[in-house]
Design a protein around this motif. Structure first.
Motif, PDB file in Angstrom:
ATOM      1  N   ASN A  36       0.864  -1.175   0.000  1.00  0.00           N
ATOM      2  CA  ASN A  36       0.000   0.000   0.000  1.00  0.00           C
ATOM      3  C   ASN A  36       0.898   1.220   0.000  1.00  0.00           C
ATOM      4  O   ASN A  36       1.829   1.306   0.809  1.00  0.00           O
ATOM      5  CB  ASN A  36      -0.902   0.025   1.233  1.00  0.00           C
ATOM      6  CG  ASN A  36      -1.758   1.281   1.298  1.00  0.00           C
ATOM      7  OD1 ASN A  36      -2.731   1.413   0.555  1.00  0.00           O
ATOM      8  ND2 ASN A  36      -1.408   2.211   2.181  1.00  0.00           N
ATOM      9  N   LYS A  64     -13.102   4.466  -8.079  1.00  0.00           N
ATOM     10  CA  LYS A  64     -11.743   3.942  -7.981  1.00  0.00           C
ATOM     11  C   LYS A  64     -10.847   4.673  -8.973  1.00  0.00           C
ATOM     12  O   LYS A  64     -11.315   5.408  -9.852  1.00  0.00           O
ATOM     13  CB  LYS A  64     -11.729   2.447  -8.315  1.00  0.00           C
ATOM     14  CG  LYS A  64     -12.206   2.144  -9.741  1.00  0.00           C
ATOM     15  CD  LYS A  64     -12.226   0.656 -10.028  1.00  0.00           C
ATOM     16  CE  LYS A  64     -12.717   0.388 -11.447  1.00  0.00           C
ATOM     17  NZ  LYS A  64     -12.769  -1.057 -11.748  1.00  0.00           N
ATOM     18  N   GLN A  66      -7.705   4.136 -11.856  1.00  0.00           N
ATOM     19  CA  GLN A  66      -7.085   3.158 -12.739  1.00  0.00           C
ATOM     20  C   GLN A  66      -6.529   3.906 -13.958  1.00  0.00           C
ATOM     21  O   GLN A  66      -6.604   5.130 -14.027  1.00  0.00           O
ATOM     22  CB  GLN A  66      -8.104   2.113 -13.181  1.00  0.00           C
ATOM     23  CG  GLN A  66      -9.310   2.695 -13.901  1.00  0.00           C
ATOM     24  CD  GLN A  66     -10.354   1.646 -14.230  1.00  0.00           C
ATOM     25  OE1 GLN A  66     -10.128   0.456 -14.128  1.00  0.00           O
ATOM     26  NE2 GLN A  66     -11.533   2.114 -14.628  1.00  0.00           N
ATOM     27  N   ASP A  85      -1.125   0.921 -15.759  1.00  0.00           N
ATOM     28  CA  ASP A  85      -1.677   0.298 -14.559  1.00  0.00           C
ATOM     29  C   ASP A  85      -1.648  -1.206 -14.776  1.00  0.00           C
ATOM     30  O   ASP A  85      -2.598  -1.788 -15.286  1.00  0.00           O
ATOM     31  CB  ASP A  85      -3.103   0.807 -14.332  1.00  0.00           C
ATOM     32  CG  ASP A  85      -3.649   0.446 -12.964  1.00  0.00           C
ATOM     33  OD1 ASP A  85      -2.850   0.124 -12.066  1.00  0.00           O
ATOM     34  OD2 ASP A  85      -4.881   0.489 -12.801  1.00  0.00           O
ATOM     35  N   ASN A  93      -6.054  -3.850 -11.619  1.00  0.00           N
ATOM     36  CA  ASN A  93      -5.702  -3.029 -10.467  1.00  0.00           C
ATOM     37  C   ASN A  93      -6.864  -2.125 -10.070  1.00  0.00           C
ATOM     38  O   ASN A  93      -7.764  -1.842 -10.860  1.00  0.00           O
ATOM     39  CB  ASN A  93      -4.461  -2.196 -10.774  1.00  0.00           C
ATOM     40  CG  ASN A  93      -3.177  -2.967 -10.522  1.00  0.00           C
ATOM     41  OD1 ASN A  93      -3.172  -3.979  -9.840  1.00  0.00           O
ATOM     42  ND2 ASN A  93      -2.081  -2.488 -11.081  1.00  0.00           N
ATOM     43  N   HIS A  95      -7.317   1.262  -7.222  1.00  0.00           N
ATOM     44  CA  HIS A  95      -6.604   2.091  -6.255  1.00  0.00           C
ATOM     45  C   HIS A  95      -7.596   2.956  -5.495  1.00  0.00           C
ATOM     46  O   HIS A  95      -8.450   3.612  -6.079  1.00  0.00           O
ATOM     47  CB  HIS A  95      -5.562   2.951  -6.969  1.00  0.00           C
ATOM     48  CG  HIS A  95      -4.662   2.158  -7.869  1.00  0.00           C
ATOM     49  ND1 HIS A  95      -3.580   1.443  -7.407  1.00  0.00           N
ATOM     50  CD2 HIS A  95      -4.700   1.951  -9.215  1.00  0.00           C
ATOM     51  CE1 HIS A  95      -2.984   0.831  -8.423  1.00  0.00           C
ATOM     52  NE2 HIS A  95      -3.646   1.135  -9.524  1.00  0.00           N
ATOM     53  N   TRP A 151      -2.386   3.609  -3.270  1.00  0.00           N
ATOM     54  CA  TRP A 151      -2.089   2.790  -4.449  1.00  0.00           C
ATOM     55  C   TRP A 151      -2.048   1.309  -4.073  1.00  0.00           C
ATOM     56  O   TRP A 151      -1.582   0.936  -2.999  1.00  0.00           O
ATOM     57  CB  TRP A 151      -0.761   3.195  -5.071  1.00  0.00           C
ATOM     58  CG  TRP A 151      -0.708   4.617  -5.539  1.00  0.00           C
ATOM     59  CD1 TRP A 151       0.038   5.629  -5.037  1.00  0.00           C
ATOM     60  CD2 TRP A 151      -1.451   5.193  -6.631  1.00  0.00           C
ATOM     61  NE1 TRP A 151      -0.179   6.799  -5.720  1.00  0.00           N
ATOM     62  CE2 TRP A 151      -1.091   6.566  -6.711  1.00  0.00           C
ATOM     63  CE3 TRP A 151      -2.386   4.683  -7.537  1.00  0.00           C
ATOM     64  CZ2 TRP A 151      -1.638   7.426  -7.656  1.00  0.00           C
ATOM     65  CZ3 TRP A 151      -2.928   5.548  -8.481  1.00  0.00           C
ATOM     66  CH2 TRP A 151      -2.560   6.894  -8.546  1.00  0.00           C
ATOM     67  N   PHE A 152      -2.562   0.477  -4.961  1.00  0.00           N
ATOM     68  CA  PHE A 152      -2.594  -0.990  -4.861  1.00  0.00           C
ATOM     69  C   PHE A 152      -3.629  -1.515  -3.873  1.00  0.00           C
ATOM     70  O   PHE A 152      -3.686  -2.717  -3.624  1.00  0.00           O
ATOM     71  CB  PHE A 152      -1.213  -1.573  -4.507  1.00  0.00           C
ATOM     72  CG  PHE A 152      -0.112  -1.142  -5.433  1.00  0.00           C
ATOM     73  CD1 PHE A 152      -0.169  -1.440  -6.782  1.00  0.00           C
ATOM     74  CD2 PHE A 152       0.963  -0.419  -4.950  1.00  0.00           C
ATOM     75  CE1 PHE A 152       0.840  -1.033  -7.642  1.00  0.00           C
ATOM     76  CE2 PHE A 152       1.982  -0.006  -5.796  1.00  0.00           C
ATOM     77  CZ  PHE A 152       1.913  -0.317  -7.151  1.00  0.00           C
ATOM     78  N   LYS A 154      -7.551  -2.117  -2.980  1.00  0.00           N
ATOM     79  CA  LYS A 154      -8.908  -2.201  -3.518  1.00  0.00           C
ATOM     80  C   LYS A 154      -9.891  -2.283  -2.357  1.00  0.00           C
ATOM     81  O   LYS A 154      -9.787  -3.164  -1.502  1.00  0.00           O
ATOM     82  CB  LYS A 154      -9.055  -3.430  -4.410  1.00  0.00           C
ATOM     83  CG  LYS A 154     -10.469  -3.642  -4.954  1.00  0.00           C
ATOM     84  CD  LYS A 154     -10.532  -4.895  -5.826  1.00  0.00           C
ATOM     85  CE  LYS A 154     -11.934  -5.109  -6.384  1.00  0.00           C
ATOM     86  NZ  LYS A 154     -12.001  -6.320  -7.246  1.00  0.00           N
TER      87      LYS A 154
END
Length: 246
Positions: A36, A64, A66, A85, A93, A95, A151-152, A154
């Protein structure tokens, strides 16, 4: 993208900040899976201008982040575009830009107490304090902290509106690349997402690559991803025209 000029690693309890010039890129790669990266943006020429999560989501009709999304300031300008991405396991992905940071209290409750004085590099830093350390270097503080990107990470909501962290897309090799459309002060940390339920503190490192991006073409994917993005790029153009009159 053109050639990478600089590469470094951000550890899972680390934090960093730097100014990136307009036209540069930053590629972030998850080295182990489950990383993260919290991130904030500020205009280094006017620190009152900063990343605005509500405007970023609202004007692009999304929950989100992307590839294709642009990251907006509270002045209607674009700090950066997500030009790549990559999902290493093919799940796509996703984010997060709504859940904020872990805190000293939440980290201690979940993982126990460790501090730098006793545990050195194995101490358990939290996202909120990590941001404050970096912000202080530029004369900024608590009042200047906006809603950040994760980032990363969900996050999903169930039928009752409960939000949880979905780890299905966590994978070694996931990456995201930002192209900076403005000179930007980047503040970041590698601390756990606030909804992370891991039994042990996730020391998940990421690789950061910096370099010069290719110029923005008229058919650029991000510029044309949403009609609003074209207006954002126009606002950037006007900003730099006014700042550098011929």
């Amino acid at each position: 993208m053109s050639k990478t000029h600089y590469t470094t690693t951000l550890p899972g309890n680390g934090h960093w900040s730097l100014e990136l010039r307009r036209g540069s890129f930053m590629k972030i790669t998850d080295l182990t899976g489950g990383a993260n990266v919290g991130m904030l943006f500020y205009n280094p020429r006017n620190l009152l201008e900063r990343y605005n999560a509500p405007d970023t989501l609202k004007c692009q009709h999304t929950f989100k982040l992307q590839r294709g999304n642009c990251l907006y300031s509270d002045m209607g300008r674009i700090f950066a575009s997500i030009i790549e991405d990559y999902s290493a396991n093919g799940t796509g992905n996703w984010h997060d830009t709504i859940c904020g940071n872990s805190t000293a209290q939440s980290i201690e409750q979940q993982f126990g107490k460790r501090d730098y004085q006793h545990d050195r590099n194995q101490w358990l830093q939290n996202g909120y304090d990590a941001f404050l350390v970096e912000l202080a270097k530029y004369g900024l503080g608590r009042a200047d902290m906006a809603a950040n990107i994760n980032w990363f990470s969900k996050v999903i909501a169930d039928d009752c509106g409960n939000i949880t962290l979905d780890t299905s897309n966590h994978a070694k090799g996931n990456s995201v690349t930002l192209r900076f459309e403005m000179d930007t002060l980047v503040i970041m940390h590698g601390c756990p997402h606030p909804l992370n339920k891991s039994s042990s503190y996730p020391f998940t490192s990421v690789q950061i690559e910096l370099g010069e991006a290719d110029p923005v073409a008229e058919d650029d994917y991000c510029k044309n991803f949403r009609p609003e993005n074209q207006r954002g790029f126009h606002n950037n153009q006007l900003y730099y025209l006014a700042a550098n009159p011929r």
